[in-house]
Design an enzyme around this catalytic site. Structure first.
Site, PDB file in Angstrom:
ATOM      1  CD  GLU A  22      -2.690   1.364   2.488  1.00  0.00           C
ATOM      2  OE1 GLU A  22      -3.687   0.618   2.466  1.00  0.00           O
ATOM      3  OE2 GLU A  22      -2.404   2.117   3.435  1.00  0.00           O
ATOM      4  CB  THR A  53      -4.814   5.158   0.958  1.00  0.00           C
ATOM      5  OG1 THR A  53      -5.819   5.792   1.749  1.00  0.00           O
ATOM      6  CG2 THR A  53      -3.448   5.676   1.335  1.00  0.00           C
ATOM      7  CE1 TYR A  54     -10.317   9.592  -0.428  1.00  0.00           C
ATOM      8  CE2 TYR A  54      -9.886   8.111  -2.249  1.00  0.00           C
ATOM      9  CZ  TYR A  54     -10.767   8.686  -1.359  1.00  0.00           C
ATOM     10  OH  TYR A  54     -12.093   8.346  -1.414  1.00  0.00           O
ATOM     11  NE  ARG A 111     -16.441   6.027   9.186  1.00  0.00           N
ATOM     12  CZ  ARG A 111     -16.219   6.076  10.494  1.00  0.00           C
ATOM     13  NH1 ARG A 111     -17.181   5.733  11.331  1.00  0.00           N
ATOM     14  NH2 ARG A 111     -15.039   6.442  10.960  1.00  0.00           N
ATOM     15  N   GLY A 112     -14.159   5.701   5.563  1.00  0.00           N
ATOM     16  CA  GLY A 112     -13.196   6.796   5.624  1.00  0.00           C
ATOM     17  C   GLY A 112     -13.246   7.522   6.950  1.00  0.00           C
ATOM     18  CG  HIS A 153     -14.091   0.638  13.299  1.00  0.00           C
ATOM     19  ND1 HIS A 153     -14.325   1.799  13.999  1.00  0.00           N
ATOM     20  CD2 HIS A 153     -13.682   1.020  12.059  1.00  0.00           C
ATOM     21  CE1 HIS A 153     -14.080   2.838  13.226  1.00  0.00           C
ATOM     22  NE2 HIS A 153     -13.682   2.390  12.037  1.00  0.00           N
ATOM     23  CE  LYS A 169     -17.495  -3.077   6.392  1.00  0.00           C
ATOM     24  NZ  LYS A 169     -16.105  -2.851   6.864  1.00  0.00           N
ATOM     25  CD  GLN A 180      -7.499  -0.990  12.845  1.00  0.00           C
ATOM     26  OE1 GLN A 180      -8.083   0.068  12.708  1.00  0.00           O
ATOM     27  NE2 GLN A 180      -7.639  -1.743  13.924  1.00  0.00           N
TER      28      GLN A 180
END
Length: 296
Positions: A22, A53-54, A111-112, A153, A169, A180
């Site tokens: 990544e 990613t961003y 989701r972000g 989470h 999902k 994660q």
């Protein structure tokens, strides 16, 4: 470049354990050259894909498109992150269309992180399961990935609730999940048993955060609600004040982490590079997972 080049990650996972990296785009005012140089070097390990990613709050999305284009033009498969943050249905169709125009077949739907000062996405969808359903409905041929959280989470009420959300999902169209960071392989393995029992059949790729600095390690685990197992705690206690000795021990720890995840039966290894080549290359070479080939 012909369309036959582009391969769905879900299809690769049917054939083998994947190995991937990544990266993230630099800020708008920074040049792309250094990251493109890193990508060119990572290419030497023949990764099955590279994810891009961003920034938090949906920033740097334009640069993400540029980097994804570079990854594809280098002959590598690309997985782009895409979040709910600030996106209504019309903008989602527009942005995903732009990714599809350059040849992207693989989308990581998230989701972000909430924008600063907000507890909402400020878009049409508040959770990634709804985004996944919308993408599946409107882009039938893309391969959809999602995130999973082996230690839950940080904003979720229970592990069982978190696994149920992952099942939704999958039901909505996710075909694989990338975790994660998790340094506790035993905990992750127990989570995997529970997830499979709950009917989650999609491949699970382990997200690997290299252990390179004491402060970075503590910051990432605390911000994500992740545990520090005793082996890592010993390294933090013994070498935390010595940067070079800590990095050496951290690399060795990361290599052993890769071995343990492979033996635990996960479907892939995904290394969060933090845009660093030399340290990541040392870890990959030490592990022997992929041989480096020189590209002309």
């Amino acid at each position: 470049m012909g369309k036959e080049f582009f391969v769905k990650i879900a299809d690769i996972l049917k054939e083998k354990m994947t190995f991937s990296f990544e990266i993230f785009p630099p800020k708008e005012e920074k040049p792309l050259g250094p990251l493109q140089e890193v990508l060119g070097k990572l290419q030497g390990f023949n990764p099955d894909f590279i994810s891009c990613t961003y920034g938090a709050g949906g920033t740097n999305r334009g640069r993400s498109l540029e980097i994804c284009d570079s990854i594809l033009k280098m002959g590598m498969q690309c997985l782009t992150n895409f979040t709910c943050i600030g996106n209504d249905r019309a903008s989602i169709l527009k942005f995903i269309g732009e990714y599809r125009d350059i040849g992207i077949e693989n989308i990581m739907a998230l989701r972000g992180d909430f924008p600063p000062g907000s507890d909402r996405t400020n878009g049409d969808f508040e959770h990634s399961d709804a985004l996944i359903a919308f993408l599946k409905e409107n882009f039938h041929n893309i391969s959809l990935g999602c995130a999973c959280y082996p230690e839950m989470h940080i904003q979720c009420g229970s592990l069982e609730q978190d696994i149920a959300h992952l099942k939704i999902k999958q039901n909505n169209g996710a075909e694989f999940a990338i975790s994660q960071l998790c340094f506790d392989v035993d905990e992750f393995s127990r989570w995997l048993v529970k997830a499979r029992k709950a009917g989650i059949t999609m491949p699970i790729i382990a997200g690997i955060m290299p252990v390179l600095s004491a402060e970075g390690c503590k910051r990432m685990t605390l911000s994500n609600g992740c545990s520090i197992p005793k082996e890592l705690a010993r390294i933090l206690g013994k070498y935390g004040e010595n940067l070079e000795d800590f990095k050496k021990a951290g690399k060795e720890y990361t290599v052993n982490l890769l071995y343990r995840y492979i033996n635990a039966g996960f479907n892939g290894m995904h290394i969060f590079t933090l845009n660093k080549y030399d340290d990541v290359a040392d870890i990959v070479k030490m592990s022997g997972i992929r041989l480096e080939t020189k590209r002309s």
